[in-house]
Write an enzyme that holds these catalytic residues in place. Sequence first.
Site, PDB file in Angstrom:
ATOM      1  N   ASP A 131      -3.928   2.515  -4.843  1.00 13.91           N
ATOM      2  CA  ASP A 131      -2.733   2.457  -4.696  1.00 13.91           C
ATOM      3  C   ASP A 131      -2.410   1.128  -3.858  1.00 13.91           C
ATOM      4  O   ASP A 131      -1.528   1.127  -3.109  1.00 13.91           O
ATOM      5  CB  ASP A 131      -2.510   3.634  -3.985  1.00 13.91           C
ATOM      6  CG  ASP A 131      -2.805   3.768  -2.392  1.00 13.91           C
ATOM      7  OD1 ASP A 131      -3.832   3.150  -2.082  1.00 13.91           O
ATOM      8  OD2 ASP A 131      -2.091   4.617  -1.580  1.00 13.91           O
ATOM      9  N   ASP A 153       0.880  -1.261   0.046  1.00 13.41           N
ATOM     10  CA  ASP A 153      -0.068   0.164  -0.018  1.00 13.41           C
ATOM     11  C   ASP A 153       0.961   1.375   0.079  1.00 13.41           C
ATOM     12  O   ASP A 153       1.714   1.332   0.784  1.00 13.41           O
ATOM     13  CB  ASP A 153      -0.968  -0.033   1.561  1.00 13.41           C
ATOM     14  CG  ASP A 153      -1.982   1.055   1.109  1.00 13.41           C
ATOM     15  OD1 ASP A 153      -2.800   1.140   0.241  1.00 13.41           O
ATOM     16  OD2 ASP A 153      -1.954   1.999   2.057  1.00 13.41           O
TER      17      ASP A 153
END
Length: 182
Positions: free
Chosen positions: A107, A64
């Site tokens: 993301d 992440d």
Amino acid sequence: MDTYTMAAAGLPALGWALHSGLLLRRLATARRDPLTGLHTRAGWTTRAEHLIAKHPGALVLLVDLDDFKAVNDTHGHAAGDAVLTATAARLTAWCGRHGIAARFGGDEFAAIVTDPDRTAGLFALRIALDEPVTHHGHVLPVSASVGHCHRDHLSVPTLTDALSAADAAMYAAKGHGRRNTR
């Protein structure tokens, strides 16, 4: 049989063949993220389930990007796209021929590596993911939190359990400050 009759008989078959080809191409496209070229969650999951069942030493990762929204807000979405494509390339390079990477959305990325000893190691991945990206003359800071799970550490070696463990490890890494691996 004359030429006209043969052509009329073959037209439906040709139509079905073209239609099937288009459907297969659309399906393949749906399993790839158009920005990064990585597998999508659906495309990756099928392959990852097979790999985790077959390789006892497999390693599952969740990645992440930290503070990614700030890149988009400060430098624009094109800069954010540059960070995402760079992250995808770095994760793919780290996996090499022994793994596959995916972009789960936004993301968030995932990967499975069948033989982690054939990678550069988790520390090298973290260093690679934290390299800044240059976009239109601006140096964009990049950092990522990485969670991982070794298949052989699971009591039930399923992809779902590995992803849950990697997710917990990733959030534990975030809790210890950005740019961490657990």
